[in-house]
Design a protein around this motif. Structure first.
Motif, PDB file in Angstrom:
ATOM      1  N   ALA A   1      16.012   8.189   5.454  1.00  0.00           N
ATOM      2  CA  ALA A   1      15.462   9.400   4.850  1.00  0.00           C
ATOM      3  C   ALA A   1      13.961   9.490   5.110  1.00  0.00           C
ATOM      4  CB  ALA A   1      15.746   9.412   3.346  1.00  0.00           C
ATOM      5  N   THR A   2      13.374  10.595   4.692  1.00  0.00           N
ATOM      6  CA  THR A   2      11.940  10.825   4.832  1.00  0.00           C
ATOM      7  C   THR A   2      11.277  10.732   3.467  1.00  0.00           C
ATOM      8  OG1 THR A   2      12.264  12.288   6.738  1.00  0.00           O
ATOM      9  CG2 THR A   2      10.168  12.469   5.552  1.00  0.00           C
ATOM     10  N   GLY A   3      10.263   9.883   3.355  1.00  0.00           N
ATOM     11  CA  GLY A   3       9.544   9.764   2.097  1.00  0.00           C
ATOM     12  C   GLY A   3       8.468  10.823   1.968  1.00  0.00           C
ATOM     13  N   VAL A   4       8.329  11.351   0.770  1.00  0.00           N
ATOM     14  CA  VAL A   4       7.302  12.353   0.467  1.00  0.00           C
ATOM     15  C   VAL A   4       6.463  11.817  -0.685  1.00  0.00           C
ATOM     16  CG1 VAL A   4       6.830  14.716  -0.253  1.00  0.00           C
ATOM     17  CG2 VAL A   4       8.804  14.231   1.221  1.00  0.00           C
ATOM     18  N   ARG A   5       5.195  11.529  -0.399  1.00  0.00           N
ATOM     19  CA  ARG A   5       4.306  10.991  -1.425  1.00  0.00           C
ATOM     20  C   ARG A   5       3.717  12.100  -2.276  1.00  0.00           C
ATOM     21  NH1 ARG A   5       0.755   6.255   1.639  1.00  0.00           N
ATOM     22  NH2 ARG A   5       2.546   4.965   2.271  1.00  0.00           N
ATOM     23  N   VAL A   6       3.718  11.871  -3.586  1.00  0.00           N
ATOM     24  CA  VAL A   6       3.101  12.802  -4.529  1.00  0.00           C
ATOM     25  C   VAL A   6       1.946  12.069  -5.201  1.00  0.00           C
ATOM     26  CG1 VAL A   6       3.456  14.253  -6.553  1.00  0.00           C
ATOM     27  CG2 VAL A   6       5.331  13.927  -4.905  1.00  0.00           C
ATOM     28  N   PRO A   7       0.714  12.540  -5.041  1.00  0.00           N
ATOM     29  CA  PRO A   7      -0.428  11.811  -5.603  1.00  0.00           C
ATOM     30  C   PRO A   7      -0.368  11.734  -7.121  1.00  0.00           C
ATOM     31  CG  PRO A   7      -1.144  13.458  -4.001  1.00  0.00           C
ATOM     32  CD  PRO A   7       0.296  13.735  -4.281  1.00  0.00           C
ATOM     33  N   LEU A   8      -0.802  10.607  -7.643  1.00  0.00           N
ATOM     34  CA  LEU A   8      -0.979  10.475  -9.082  1.00  0.00           C
ATOM     35  C   LEU A   8      -2.166  11.318  -9.531  1.00  0.00           C
ATOM     36  CD1 LEU A   8      -0.598   6.592  -9.403  1.00  0.00           C
ATOM     37  CD2 LEU A   8       1.086   8.295 -10.127  1.00  0.00           C
ATOM     38  N   THR A   9      -2.239  11.571 -10.818  1.00  0.00           N
ATOM     39  CA  THR A   9      -3.399  12.267 -11.357  1.00  0.00           C
ATOM     40  C   THR A   9      -4.608  11.334 -11.341  1.00  0.00           C
ATOM     41  OG1 THR A   9      -3.056  11.563 -13.641  1.00  0.00           O
ATOM     42  CG2 THR A   9      -1.861  13.531 -12.902  1.00  0.00           C
ATOM     43  N   ALA A  10      -5.762  11.868 -11.669  1.00  0.00           N
ATOM     44  CA  ALA A  10      -6.985  11.063 -11.690  1.00  0.00           C
ATOM     45  C   ALA A  10      -6.906   9.936 -12.711  1.00  0.00           C
ATOM     46  CB  ALA A  10      -8.185  11.958 -11.993  1.00  0.00           C
ATOM     47  N   THR A  11      -6.021  10.076 -13.700  1.00  0.00           N
ATOM     48  CA  THR A  11      -5.872   9.029 -14.719  1.00  0.00           C
ATOM     49  C   THR A  11      -4.723   8.088 -14.409  1.00  0.00           C
ATOM     50  OG1 THR A  11      -4.454  10.465 -16.075  1.00  0.00           O
ATOM     51  CG2 THR A  11      -6.842  10.518 -16.505  1.00  0.00           C
TER      52      THR A  11
ATOM     53  N   PRO B   1      -7.465   1.705 -18.060  1.00  0.00           N
ATOM     54  CA  PRO B   1      -6.667   2.629 -18.868  1.00  0.00           C
ATOM     55  C   PRO B   1      -5.565   1.874 -19.585  1.00  0.00           C
ATOM     56  CG  PRO B   1      -6.132   2.856 -16.546  1.00  0.00           C
ATOM     57  CD  PRO B   1      -7.308   1.936 -16.612  1.00  0.00           C
ATOM     58  N   PRO B   2      -5.015   2.438 -20.656  1.00  0.00           N
ATOM     59  CA  PRO B   2      -3.931   1.757 -21.365  1.00  0.00           C
ATOM     60  C   PRO B   2      -2.776   1.434 -20.418  1.00  0.00           C
ATOM     61  CG  PRO B   2      -4.709   3.647 -22.610  1.00  0.00           C
ATOM     62  CD  PRO B   2      -5.365   3.730 -21.268  1.00  0.00           C
ATOM     63  N   SER B   3      -2.254   0.216 -20.519  1.00  0.00           N
ATOM     64  CA  SER B   3      -1.151  -0.211 -19.661  1.00  0.00           C
ATOM     65  C   SER B   3       0.057  -0.567 -20.508  1.00  0.00           C
ATOM     66  CB  SER B   3      -1.554  -1.422 -18.822  1.00  0.00           C
ATOM     67  OG  SER B   3      -0.453  -1.937 -18.101  1.00  0.00           O
TER      68      SER B   3
ATOM     69  N   LEU C   1      -7.512  -1.404 -12.619  1.00  0.00           N
ATOM     70  CA  LEU C   1      -8.919  -1.052 -12.520  1.00  0.00           C
ATOM     71  C   LEU C   1      -9.068   0.047 -11.478  1.00  0.00           C
ATOM     72  CD1 LEU C   1     -10.743  -4.521 -12.510  1.00  0.00           C
ATOM     73  CD2 LEU C   1     -10.666  -2.838 -14.363  1.00  0.00           C
ATOM     74  N   PRO C   2      -9.358   1.285 -11.880  1.00  0.00           N
ATOM     75  CA  PRO C   2      -9.481   2.389 -10.918  1.00  0.00           C
ATOM     76  C   PRO C   2     -10.838   2.362 -10.217  1.00  0.00           C
ATOM     77  CG  PRO C   2      -9.828   3.202 -13.148  1.00  0.00           C
ATOM     78  CD  PRO C   2      -9.510   1.741 -13.279  1.00  0.00           C
ATOM     79  N   LEU C   3     -11.001   1.444  -9.281  1.00  0.00           N
ATOM     80  CA  LEU C   3     -12.297   1.204  -8.656  1.00  0.00           C
ATOM     81  C   LEU C   3     -12.567   2.073  -7.441  1.00  0.00           C
ATOM     82  CD1 LEU C   3     -12.412  -2.693  -8.877  1.00  0.00           C
ATOM     83  CD2 LEU C   3     -13.517  -1.031 -10.376  1.00  0.00           C
ATOM     84  N   GLY C   4     -11.579   2.844  -6.979  1.00  0.00           N
ATOM     85  CA  GLY C   4     -11.804   3.699  -5.824  1.00  0.00           C
ATOM     86  C   GLY C   4     -12.188   2.900  -4.597  1.00  0.00           C
ATOM     87  N   ARG C   5     -13.240   3.332  -3.917  1.00  0.00           N
ATOM     88  CA  ARG C   5     -13.656   2.672  -2.677  1.00  0.00           C
ATOM     89  C   ARG C   5     -14.221   1.266  -2.901  1.00  0.00           C
ATOM     90  NH1 ARG C   5     -17.349   7.367  -0.328  1.00  0.00           N
ATOM     91  NH2 ARG C   5     -17.695   7.557  -2.572  1.00  0.00           N
ATOM     92  N   SER C   6     -14.487   0.909  -4.147  1.00  0.00           N
ATOM     93  CA  SER C   6     -14.990  -0.436  -4.441  1.00  0.00           C
ATOM     94  C   SER C   6     -13.859  -1.449  -4.611  1.00  0.00           C
ATOM     95  CB  SER C   6     -15.826  -0.416  -5.721  1.00  0.00           C
ATOM     96  OG  SER C   6     -16.961   0.404  -5.574  1.00  0.00           O
ATOM     97  N   ALA C   7     -12.609  -0.993  -4.531  1.00  0.00           N
ATOM     98  CA  ALA C   7     -11.479  -1.882  -4.817  1.00  0.00           C
ATOM     99  C   ALA C   7     -11.431  -3.071  -3.872  1.00  0.00           C
ATOM    100  CB  ALA C   7     -10.169  -1.097  -4.755  1.00  0.00           C
TER     101      ALA C   7
ATOM    102  N   VAL D   1      -4.883  -5.501  -4.334  1.00  0.00           N
ATOM    103  CA  VAL D   1      -5.822  -4.429  -4.007  1.00  0.00           C
ATOM    104  C   VAL D   1      -5.077  -3.265  -3.391  1.00  0.00           C
ATOM    105  CG1 VAL D   1      -7.797  -3.786  -2.572  1.00  0.00           C
ATOM    106  CG2 VAL D   1      -7.738  -6.038  -3.677  1.00  0.00           C
ATOM    107  N   TYR D   2      -5.359  -2.075  -3.878  1.00  0.00           N
ATOM    108  CA  TYR D   2      -4.878  -0.830  -3.294  1.00  0.00           C
ATOM    109  C   TYR D   2      -6.111  -0.123  -2.727  1.00  0.00           C
ATOM    110  CZ  TYR D   2      -0.514  -1.723  -5.770  1.00  0.00           C
ATOM    111  OH  TYR D   2       0.645  -2.299  -6.213  1.00  0.00           O
ATOM    112  N   PRO D   3      -6.375  -0.277  -1.441  1.00  0.00           N
ATOM    113  CA  PRO D   3      -7.622   0.235  -0.866  1.00  0.00           C
ATOM    114  C   PRO D   3      -7.866   1.698  -1.210  1.00  0.00           C
ATOM    115  CG  PRO D   3      -6.471  -1.133   0.734  1.00  0.00           C
ATOM    116  CD  PRO D   3      -5.539  -0.958  -0.429  1.00  0.00           C
ATOM    117  N   ASP D   4      -9.088   1.977  -1.607  1.00  0.00           N
ATOM    118  CA  ASP D   4      -9.549   3.329  -1.950  1.00  0.00           C
ATOM    119  C   ASP D   4      -8.938   3.855  -3.248  1.00  0.00           C
ATOM    120  OD1 ASP D   4     -11.136   3.450   0.371  1.00  0.00           O
ATOM    121  OD2 ASP D   4      -9.429   4.141   1.546  1.00  0.00           O
ATOM    122  N   HIS D   5      -8.152   3.039  -3.918  1.00  0.00           N
ATOM    123  CA  HIS D   5      -7.559   3.459  -5.192  1.00  0.00           C
ATOM    124  C   HIS D   5      -8.006   2.562  -6.344  1.00  0.00           C
ATOM    125  CE1 HIS D   5      -4.919   6.563  -3.550  1.00  0.00           C
ATOM    126  NE2 HIS D   5      -4.602   5.735  -2.575  1.00  0.00           N
ATOM    127  N   GLY D   6      -7.650   1.296  -6.283  1.00  0.00           N
ATOM    128  CA  GLY D   6      -7.980   0.417  -7.392  1.00  0.00           C
ATOM    129  C   GLY D   6      -7.435  -0.978  -7.195  1.00  0.00           C
TER     130      GLY D   6
END
Length: 360
Positions: A128-138, A298-300, A307-313, A329-334
């Motif tokens: 099948a073909t995967g379709v990614r849906v971005p998470l919200t900023a939180t 954020p609450p887990s 840790l939502p560190l973005g580019r610092s991850a 590490v999730y590069p560019d995410h956290g």
């Protein structure tokens, strides 16, 4: 003369084997400082260890082609028919069985991103073909965006709650609203690998299976039950889906030791709840300590923190690794940090204190 491509190879050409780039674990590092895999760091319960020991006395014997004893035990545990249960080698193995029987090469599978990084590979294996849906900023699912991405080709939606890696949960009301809005041909697989660590009753979602034939609950013994090394997971679903998925099961996929350990774990409900409560306390303590360092989590609702560190991850991960701490590490995410021992947490906090990284 070149050979013709393997069937489905065009789907897999963009993937490597799951985490094949990672170096093997080394005793020199010590698993005490590995906070990357969301493993339960507590030792196995004596009853579980004994069940595994007994099964290890005769490894010359095959396990049952299908783990009937565990299926019977789960049916009684959740008050469902045996025909509604699929058992396989971890929840990832069961997910692969489900995708193989639900999807064709014309189909699409929606899932949030970032997420469990085996999702895209398992979807590709199913053709099948995967379709990614971005998470919200939180770090939450935006179910309205999921609905907007549904097309006539959509066959499966995967929702992970509590979500890996952010720890956010989808509320019961949101989930039921979403299921009611989906077209009838779409199957929703609710990945609940971390549901036991949530403060809510994990049995509250069983009505989804009873009332909605297109809802599947996917669970595992790897996380809260501490059986990651034995590989056993299961799904609760409509009998038609379950019976079809069982046909895709690799014979003898669940070993005798894995089945015995899972049954023994289910028999230790009181002790298991105490261990889970301990993980929650450690999660809260670690989150508060990271917050004191200016690293707000954020609450887990899983056995990890985000840790939502973005580019610092990536920089954060490399920095704590130099002090012997491994995180995911999730590069560019956290960065996802598994709940471990207090000693591991002290080592992590000491390393994080000098990183100087903050979210972008």
């Amino acid at each position: 003369m070149s050979s013709p491509p393997l069937p489905g190879a065009h789907r897999l050409g963009d993937f490597s084997a799951y985490r094949s780039h990672e170096a093997p674990r080394s005793d020199a590092t010590g698993t005490e400082w590995d906070l990357s895999n969301n493993e339960l760091t507590l030792p196995p319960l004596p009853e579980v260890a004994e069940a595994v020991r007994i099964c290890g006395l005769d490894p010359n014997r095959y396990p049952a082609p299908l783990p009937h004893l565990l299926v019977e035990r789960l049916a009684g545990q959740f008050g469902v028919a045996r025909t509604q249960i699929v058992v396989g080698p971890g929840s990832a193995g069961v997910l692969q069985q489900l995708l193989l029987v639900l999807c064709t090469e014309r189909d699409e599978v929606l899932y949030a991103w970032p997420a469990f990084d085996a999702y895209p590979l398992l979807i590709a294996v199913a053709g099948a073909t995967g379709v990614r849906v971005p998470l919200t900023a939180t770090g939450a699912h935006d179910l309205s965006v999921f609905l907007a991405r549904v097309t006539p080709r959509t066959r499966v939606v995967i929702l992970c709650t509590p979500h890996n890696p952010t720890g956010r949960r989808i509320s019961r009301d949101e989930l039921r609203w979403f299921l009611n809005e989906l077209p009838p041909q779409v199957v929703t697989i609710v990945d609940q690998a971390y549901v036991e660590f949530d403060e809510l009753d994990e049995n509250d979602d069983l009505d989804l299976v009873h009332q909605r034939s297109k809802a599947v609950l996917l669970r595992t013994f790897s996380k809260a039950y501490g059986l990651a090394g034995l590989r056993v997971g299961y799904a609760l679903a409509d009998s038609e889906i379950s019976e079809t998925a069982r046909k895709a099961t690799l014979p003898f996929a669940v070993t005798r030791a894995a089945e015995a350990a899972a049954v023994a774990s289910l028999d230790q409900e009181t002790v298991m709840k105490e261990r889970i409560a301990m993980v929650r306390r450690l999660r809260t303590e670690l989150g508060e300590s990271l917050g004191d360092l200016g690293l707000a989590c954020p609450p887990s609702h899983g056995n990890f923190l985000w840790l939502p560190l973005g580019r610092s991850a990536t920089g954060f991960g490399e920095s704590v690794a130099r002090d012997g701490i491994k995180v995911r590490v999730y590069p560019d995410h956290g960065v996802r940090i598994s709940v471990g021992s207090r000693a591991a947490h002290r080592r992590l906090l000491a390393a994080a204190r000098v990183t100087g990284h903050a979210a972008d």
